[in-house]
Design an enzyme around this catalytic site. Structure first.
Site, mmCIF file in Angstrom:
data_model
loop_
_atom_site.group_PDB
_atom_site.id
_atom_site.type_symbol
_atom_site.label_atom_id
_atom_site.label_comp_id
_atom_site.label_asym_id
_atom_site.label_seq_id
_atom_site.Cartn_x
_atom_site.Cartn_y
_atom_site.Cartn_z
ATOM 1 N N GLU A 89 0.806 -1.218 0.000
ATOM 2 C CA GLU A 89 0.000 0.000 0.000
ATOM 3 C C GLU A 89 0.833 1.258 0.000
ATOM 4 O O GLU A 89 1.950 1.280 0.489
ATOM 5 C CB GLU A 89 -0.858 0.023 1.263
ATOM 6 N N CYS A 102 3.242 8.280 1.263
ATOM 7 C CA CYS A 102 3.656 7.313 2.280
ATOM 8 C C CYS A 102 3.872 5.983 1.562
ATOM 9 O O CYS A 102 2.962 5.488 0.893
ATOM 10 C CB CYS A 102 2.550 7.204 3.329
ATOM 11 N N CYS A 109 5.101 -7.311 7.695
ATOM 12 C CA CYS A 109 6.088 -6.822 8.670
ATOM 13 C C CYS A 109 6.261 -7.913 9.722
ATOM 14 O O CYS A 109 5.331 -8.656 10.008
ATOM 15 C CB CYS A 109 5.553 -5.547 9.329
ATOM 16 N N CYS A 113 3.774 -5.442 16.309
ATOM 17 C CA CYS A 113 3.076 -4.464 17.169
ATOM 18 C C CYS A 113 1.587 -4.823 17.219
ATOM 19 O O CYS A 113 0.971 -5.114 16.193
ATOM 20 C CB CYS A 113 3.247 -3.044 16.630
ATOM 21 N N CYS A 116 -1.263 -2.938 14.985
ATOM 22 C CA CYS A 116 -1.006 -2.677 13.570
ATOM 23 C C CYS A 116 -1.512 -3.816 12.678
ATOM 24 O O CYS A 116 -1.332 -4.991 12.986
ATOM 25 C CB CYS A 116 0.493 -2.494 13.371
ATOM 26 N N GLY A 158 5.768 -2.401 6.810
ATOM 27 C CA GLY A 158 7.168 -2.807 6.886
ATOM 28 C C GLY A 158 7.970 -1.968 7.858
ATOM 29 O O GLY A 158 7.573 -0.877 8.247
ATOM 30 N N GLU A 159 9.097 -2.523 8.265
ATOM 31 C CA GLU A 159 10.024 -1.809 9.141
ATOM 32 C C GLU A 159 11.241 -1.437 8.285
ATOM 33 O O GLU A 159 12.030 -2.321 7.907
ATOM 34 C CB GLU A 159 10.412 -2.721 10.316
ATOM 35 N N SER A 190 10.443 6.154 9.457
ATOM 36 C CA SER A 190 9.847 5.799 10.748
ATOM 37 C C SER A 190 10.280 4.398 11.158
ATOM 38 O O SER A 190 10.203 3.457 10.371
ATOM 39 C CB SER A 190 8.322 5.859 10.618
ATOM 40 N N SER A 213 8.624 5.279 16.618
ATOM 41 C CA SER A 213 7.332 4.880 17.170
ATOM 42 C C SER A 213 7.534 4.531 18.633
ATOM 43 O O SER A 213 8.055 3.471 18.954
ATOM 44 C CB SER A 213 6.795 3.670 16.395
ATOM 45 N N LEU A 214 7.147 5.438 19.494
ATOM 46 C CA LEU A 214 7.392 5.259 20.923
ATOM 47 C C LEU A 214 6.172 4.632 21.591
ATOM 48 O O LEU A 214 6.257 3.581 22.217
ATOM 49 C CB LEU A 214 7.737 6.608 21.549
ATOM 50 N N HIS A 215 5.038 5.305 21.469
ATOM 51 C CA HIS A 215 3.741 4.761 21.883
ATOM 52 C C HIS A 215 3.599 4.419 23.357
ATOM 53 O O HIS A 215 2.636 3.753 23.740
ATOM 54 C CB HIS A 215 3.377 3.507 21.066
ATOM 55 N N ASN A 289 -5.979 4.207 15.188
ATOM 56 C CA ASN A 289 -6.864 3.866 14.099
ATOM 57 C C ASN A 289 -7.281 2.421 14.370
ATOM 58 O O ASN A 289 -6.464 1.513 14.273
ATOM 59 C CB ASN A 289 -6.049 3.955 12.806
ATOM 60 N N CYS A 332 -2.030 1.564 8.265
ATOM 61 C CA CYS A 332 -1.092 0.598 7.696
ATOM 62 C C CYS A 332 -1.684 -0.786 7.482
ATOM 63 O O CYS A 332 -2.164 -1.401 8.425
ATOM 64 C CB CYS A 332 0.049 0.379 8.669
#
Ligand code: SAH
Length: 348
Positions: A89, A102, A109, A113, A116, A158-159, A190, A213-215, A289, A332
């Protein structure tokens, strides 16, 4: 078939020379590819050469499979098809400073997480540099005659730091003068926080903005949603961020997805502010989301505002991410997943 899209002008010249062609053809082919042309459109090449290229090589490794326009704003979600049948995507967003794309860096991935959608079925494979560039070329073809992509964020599926070499090659291709010519100051990468690779990135001397990405305000909460936190504790992650800031002179952006009942209370904001105090950084708040399969809760507008104010009161630079394309599976991995499920449903 040789994928020419990921090659530098020098490599294309060498490839031409080794195929018995004049080296200057390499430069011509590079220009055409980055303009989004296929071999048929490379009109200053002899017909015989175009036929040879068509038989042996690939200029467009990515094709548009689906476009979904948001009814709410100018956002478009793309589903890009790859040559092996996989798809990824991309999201095109229209900001006042131009179009931002993006892109995805992997099919799926493997970071796991829990909020996600991209990681639900693991990682199928990493994208090549040519495929990542192909996403940009596809979006430029979509905008043809009107505009072009000005900014890129590596925030799709993806990372990026789990596909390190290909991503570095892609970044260097972006800023080639005869190519799409996007300065790396207009690029954000990111990461969920692969600490050793963050140190490597700091040494590359590339002025990309690093988003992390801390979260969560602490390891205990971070480990609840991000398996990577079990490998790299937050102190190590923040040390890698400080090193990036020191080496590049650029601030780091912390992504913080607010998840209902997990990390969105005032005490969490206070703790976060304490940990980030004195750091040259910016916090980007993202209301979760909601991904159906994940069973996590979103937050109210009130919660977002309160969290934001608590950080502001403590002099932490903070914004909330505009929610774009909410009606088009903006998060994502959602569109790819839905499309795969529909396809499977049809087969079954
Ligand atoms: N792997 C990279 C980049 C891809 S994800 C990373 O982890 O940073 C891009 C951003 O969207 C990350 O901050 C990610 O944590 C966040 N994200 C993923 N799913 C989300 C969701 N359902 N709601 C809000 N943010 C999400």
């Amino acid at each position: 078939m040789t994928e020419l899209t990921g090659m530098t002008p020098q490599e294309l010249q060498a490839w031409c020379a080794s195929s018995g062609l004049p080296a200057f053809r390499g430069k011509q082919i590079f220009r055409w590819i980055h303009q989004g042309a296929d071999f048929d459109g490379m009109t200053n090449l002899p017909l015989s050469l175009r036929e040879k290229l068509k038989a042996e090589a690939v200029a467009q490794p990515v094709q548009m499979v689906q476009e979904r326009r948001s009814q709410l704003d100018d956002t478009v979600k793309f589903l890009f098809g790859l040559r092996d049948g996989n798809c990824v995507e991309g999201v095109l967003m229209h900001y006042h400073h131009g179009y931002t794309l993006c892109i995805s860096t992997q099919v799926g991935c493997r970071m796991g997480c829990t909020f996600c959608a991209s990681t639900l079925d693991g990682c199928v494979r990493s994208l090549t540099a040519g495929e990542m560039l192909g996403e940009v070329l596809c979006a430029n073809r979509y905008l043809a005659g009107r505009d072009r992509v000005h900014n890129i964020v590596l925030m799709g599926s993806g990372e990026p730091l789990d596909n390190y070499d290909n991503v570095m090659r892609f970044l260097r291709l972006l800023r080639e003068e005869d190519g799409v010519n996007i300065g790396l100051r207009n690029v954000s990468l990111s990461t969920c926080g692969l600490v050793p690779r963050m140190y490597d990135l700091a040494e590359e001397n590339l002025p990309v903005t690093l988003s992390v990405s801390l979260h969560a305000p602490n390891d205990e909460i971070r480990r609840m949603t991000m398996p990577v936190a079990k490998v790299y504790p937050m102190e190590e992650l923040l040390a890698a961020c400080r090193n990036y800031i020191e080496k590049t002179g650029r601030r780091v952006v912390f992504e913080y997805a607010l998840v209902g009942g997990v990390n969105c209370e005032e005490k969490h904001a206070i703790e976060l502010a304490g940990r980030l105090r004195g750091m040259q950084c910016h916090v980007n708040l993202i209301p979760l989301n909601v991904v159906e399969e994940r069973g996590l809760q979103g937050v109210t507008e009130d919660t977002v505002r309160r969290f934001m104010r608590t950080l502001e009161d403590r002099h932490i630079s903070v914004t909330r991410r505009r929610e774009m394309g909410d009606d088009i599976e903006g998060a994502c991995g959602q569109l790819r997943r839905k499309t795969l499920q529909q396809a499977q449903g049809r087969e079954g």
